[in-house]
Design an enzyme around this catalytic site. Structure first.
Site, PDB file in Angstrom:
ATOM      1  N   SER A 192       0.599  -1.281   0.071  1.00 29.65           N
ATOM      2  CA  SER A 192       0.101  -0.016   0.085  1.00 29.65           C
ATOM      3  C   SER A 192       0.932   1.174   0.112  1.00 29.65           C
ATOM      4  CB  SER A 192      -0.872  -0.168   1.300  1.00 29.65           C
ATOM      5  OG  SER A 192      -1.800   1.024   1.012  1.00 29.65           O
ATOM      6  N   HIS A 193       0.751   2.093   1.087  1.00 34.61           N
ATOM      7  CA  HIS A 193       1.273   3.609   1.037  1.00 34.61           C
ATOM      8  C   HIS A 193       2.745   3.196   1.710  1.00 34.61           C
ATOM      9  CE1 HIS A 193      -0.858   2.594   4.937  1.00 34.61           C
ATOM     10  NE2 HIS A 193      -0.097   3.206   5.354  1.00 34.61           N
ATOM     11  N   ASP A 367      -1.862   7.124  -3.344  1.00 36.45           N
ATOM     12  CA  ASP A 367      -0.943   6.140  -2.853  1.00 36.45           C
ATOM     13  C   ASP A 367      -0.158   5.092  -3.830  1.00 36.45           C
ATOM     14  OD1 ASP A 367      -2.830   4.398  -2.849  1.00 36.45           O
ATOM     15  OD2 ASP A 367      -2.145   3.295  -0.860  1.00 36.45           O
ATOM     16  N   ASP A 369      -0.501   1.948  -4.381  1.00 39.22           N
ATOM     17  CA  ASP A 369      -1.352   0.825  -5.178  1.00 39.22           C
ATOM     18  C   ASP A 369      -2.615   1.720  -5.600  1.00 39.22           C
ATOM     19  OD1 ASP A 369      -2.436   1.252  -2.303  1.00 39.22           O
ATOM     20  OD2 ASP A 369      -3.322  -0.778  -2.574  1.00 39.22           O
ATOM     21  N   ASP A 371      -5.128   3.082  -4.042  1.00 36.67           N
ATOM     22  CA  ASP A 371      -6.581   2.948  -3.235  1.00 36.67           C
ATOM     23  C   ASP A 371      -6.846   3.869  -2.394  1.00 36.67           C
ATOM     24  OD1 ASP A 371      -4.781   2.054  -1.236  1.00 36.67           O
ATOM     25  OD2 ASP A 371      -5.780   0.512  -0.722  1.00 36.67           O
ATOM     26  N   ARG A 372      -5.703   4.905  -2.098  1.00 38.09           N
ATOM     27  CA  ARG A 372      -6.125   5.936  -1.154  1.00 38.09           C
ATOM     28  C   ARG A 372      -5.766   7.246  -1.981  1.00 38.09           C
ATOM     29  NH1 ARG A 372      -3.601   4.779   4.910  1.00 38.09           N
ATOM     30  NH2 ARG A 372      -3.943   2.507   4.779  1.00 38.09           N
ATOM     31  N   LYS A 467     -11.255   0.377  -1.637  1.00 36.46           N
ATOM     32  CA  LYS A 467     -11.327   1.638  -1.733  1.00 36.46           C
ATOM     33  C   LYS A 467     -10.519   2.211  -3.102  1.00 36.46           C
ATOM     34  CE  LYS A 467      -7.470   1.804   1.552  1.00 36.46           C
ATOM     35  NZ  LYS A 467      -7.895   0.654   2.483  1.00 36.46           N
TER      36      LYS A 467
END
Length: 532
Positions: A192-193, A367, A369, A371-372, A467
C-alpha cells in the site's frame, strides 16, 4: 508427453516434456485441451539439469505462444513453517529481505491455496499483479509456477505486473476470458502506502471472487496453514513469462493446459469508470481556461492510469501530472498521499512554506497501489472525513452511477461524524464499521451501502470492493463540473473551498486529529501508550 517410471505409490513418477517447435499465432486462444488421465508429481529426478531457457513470451498483442519444452512437470518441495505469517487487515506485510528468505513467499501462497475451496483453485482463473514495487516481478513468476502446479487453469497478469488494487477488484468482477471464464480471486502484491525498495516493504494479500479482501474466516485458515505447512507444489521447470509483452503464453502440465495472459493494465478500469462518471462534463471543466488541475502519482501504480485517464480521455495537459512514472522504489519517496509525504503537490497547491506561484484550482494524489487519495483545493486541504461526506451529499446530482439514489453510507470507527450528519439529513441508512475495507464489502454485498470512507485517506463505492483513489478524484471532478455546469464562461468558478464551506454551513463542521507513529521500536514505548 513421455511417461517414465512407474505410477505405483512406492515409485515416484516423472513426467518428461516432449520438445515441440515454437509457434506463434494471432488467433483467439484455443479452448482447453482434453486432460491427460495421468496425474503425477515429480518428487525427484536423476536426469541432467536442463539448459537455462529464455523467457517464454507472446510476441504481440493477441498472440498465443506455445514453445519447445513448454510442457511442465510438478515438484513437491519440502519446507518448514515461518513464524508470524498472519495476514492483517491488508494482508501480509514484511520487509523485502524477509520475503526473499527461502520458501517464505511460497509457504504463504501454498497456505492460501490450501485454505480455498477446491473449485477456486483447480481449473480456476486468478489474477496476480500489484503496485510494481521491488520484488513484485520475482513474486509474479513464483506465484505463476505455483498456480500451474496447483491446477489453476490460467493466470491474468497486468503488463509489467502493474495493476492498482481497485483495478484488481474491478477485473475480478468484470473481466471475462475468451472462453467465458471469470476470475475466482487474486494475489495482490502491495504494501500500500509503505515505502518500496530492496530494504523496504513488500506485501501480499488475497482477494475473493466478489473482488474484496478475504474474510477473516479465510485469513484465519491461511494463518493456521502457515503454522503447519511441510510442503508446497511448484512447476520449477516452467520458464519465466515475459510480463512486459501483452499476449497469452500457453503451457501443458499433468492436469492439462495452463495459460499466462498478460494484458493492458488500464483498459478494463477506464472502461468501468466510463460507466460511472460523465466524462464529457469533466472534459468541459478541464477545458475551461479558468480551471487548472494537478495530479501526483507519487511514482506508484496510479501512474499507469494517469495519462490514459486524465490526459488521453479527459483532455488535461500532460504537464498537470506529477511523478506519474511507476518506479520499484517510488522514486525513493514515501507513497502516502498526505500533507507530509506528497510534498511536491502540497507546494504546488500553495500549502507549502516555499510556495510562490499561483496554484491550480484542484489537486489530488494517490498512494502506492492507488487505493488511497488526497484532495486539495487552491491553498486548501480537504480532510478525508469531509471528503467522503461531501461526495455522499452530492453524489446523486453529480454522478450518473448514483442517479437513482444511494442505498446507504458507511464509515470506519475512527472517522469523524461528518458522514453521519449527511445520512441523517438525507434520510440514508448509516453504518459504522471496524477498520478494514472487508467490512464495507459485507454491507455492499448485502445491497446496503453505496458510498463509504475512512479517515486514513480511503474513499470508495459499491462499483468494486476496495477503496479507490482515482475514483475519488473523478468524484470530486464530477462535483466541480456539476457546480460549474452553467458557469464555465463566468467570471469565477465554484472552487473546492467554496464547496467545503457550503457543506459546513449546511451540515456543520467536524473536527478530529490523527497521529501517525512510524518505525518505532515497541520495546521503547511507554507501557501506557496504546497503538491502534
Amino acid at each position: 508427453m513421455i511417461l517414465l517410471g512407474s505410477s505405483s505409490p512406492s515409485t515416484p513418477a516423472i513426467i518428461a516434456p516432449r520438445p515441440r517447435r515454437l509457434r506463434h499465432r494471432t488467433t483467439t486462444p484455443s479452448l482447453p485441451h482434453s486432460r491427460s488421465p495421468h496425474r503425477h508429481l515429480v518428487l525427484a529426478s536423476s536426469s541432467p539439469a536442463p539448459t537455462p531457457r529464455p523467457l517464454a513470451r507472446a510476441h504481440r498483442p493477441g498472440a498465443v505462444a506455445t514453445a519447445a519444452e513448454m510442457v511442465f512437470s510438478v515438484t513437491k518441495k519440502e519446507t518448514k513453517p515461518y513464524e508470524g505469517q498472519k495476514p492483517g487487515t491488508s494482508g501480509l506485510r514484511k520487509k523485502v529481505t524477509v520475503f526473499q528468505q527461502p520458501h517464505y513467499l511460497a509457504n504463504f501462497v501454498q497456505s492460501t491455496f490450501n485454505a480455498l475451496p477446491a473449485d477456486q483453485v483447480k481449473g480456476a482463473t486468478i489474477v496476480v499483479s500489484g503496485d510494481g514495487r521491488y520484488f513484485s516481478k520475482d513474486a509474479v513468476q513464483i506465484i505463476a509456477k505455483m498456480a500451474a502446479a496447483n491446477g489453476v487453469r490460467r493466470v491474468w497478469v497486468g503488463q509489467d505486473s502493474l495493476l492498482s488494487t481497485p483495478a484488481v477488484s474491478a477485473i475480478i468482477r468484470e473481466r471475462i476470458s475468451a472462453d467465458g471464464a471469470k476470475a475466482t480471486g487474486a494475489f495482490i502484491l502491495t504494501a500500500s502506502h509503505n515505502p518500496g525498495g530492496p530494504t523496504e516493504d513488500f506485501g501480499i494479500k488475497y482477494n475473493m471472487g466478489n473482488g474484496g479482501p478475504a474474510p477473516e474466516s479465510v485469513t484465519d485458515k491461511i494463518f493456521s496453514n502457515t503454522k503447519t505447512i511441510t510442503e508446497y507444489l511448484i512447476a520449477e521447470d516452467l520458464p519465466n513469462v515475459d510480463i512486459s509483452v501483452i499476449g497469452v503464453t500457453s503451457f501443458t502440465g499433468p492436469e492439462g493446459p495452463f495459460d499466462v495472459d498478460v494484458f493492458d493494465s488500464a483498459t478494463d478500469y477506464i472502461k468501468l469508470m466510463k460507466t460511472i462518471f460523465d466524462f464529457e462534463s469533466i472534459k468541459k471543466l478541464l477545458a475551461s481556461p479558468k480551471f487548472s488541475f494537478c495530479f501526483d502519482g507519487l511514482h506508484g501504480v496510479a501512474g499507469a492510469y494517469a495519462k490514459r485517464m486524465f490526459v488521453d480521455e479527459l483532455g488535461a495537459s500532460e504537464s498537470s501530472l506529477l511523478n506519474c512514472v511507476p518506479k520499484e522504489d517510488f522514486g525513493g519517496g514515501h507513497p502516502d498521499p498526505n500533507l507530509t509525504y506528497a510534498k511536491e503537490l502540497v507546494d504546488r497547491m500553495g500549502l507549502g512554506k516555499t510556495s510562490n506561484v499561483e496554484p491550480p484550482e484542484f489537486g489530488a494524489a494517490a498512494d502506492g497501489d492507488a487505493d488511497r487519495n488526497m484532495v486539495l483545493g487552491k491553498r486548501f486541504f480537504v480532510t478525508p472525513s469531509d471528503s467522503v461526506a461531501i461526495i455522499a451529499a452530492n453524489a446523486v446530482q453529480s454522478i450518473p452511477y448514483f442517479a437513482s439514489g444511494l442505498k446507504g453510507v458507511a464509515r470506519s470507527m475512527p472517522t469523524s461524524a461528518a458522514l453521519d450528519v449527511v445520512a441523517k439529513n438525507l434520510n440514508l441508512k448509516f453504518f459504522e464499521v471496524p477498520t478494514g475495507w472487508k467490512f464495507f464489502g459485507n454491507l455492499m454485498d448485502a445491497g446496503m451501502c453505496s458510498v463509504c470512507g475512512e479517515e486514513s485517506f480511503g474513499t470508495g463505492s459499491d462499483h468494486i470492493r476496495e477503496k479507490d483513489g482515482i475514483w475519488a478524484v473523478l468524484a470530486w471532478l464530477s462535483i466541480l463540473a456539476y457546480k460549474n455546469k452553467d458557469n464555465l464562461g463566468g467570471d469565477k468558478l465554484v472552487t473546492v473551498e467554496d464547496i467545503v464551506l457550503q457543506h459546513w454551513a449546511t451540515y456543520g463542521r467536524h473536527y478530529y486529529t490523527r497521529y501517525d507513529y512510524e518505525r518505532m521500536l515497541m520495546q521503547k514505548l511507554p507501557r501506557n501508550l496504546w497503538l491502534t
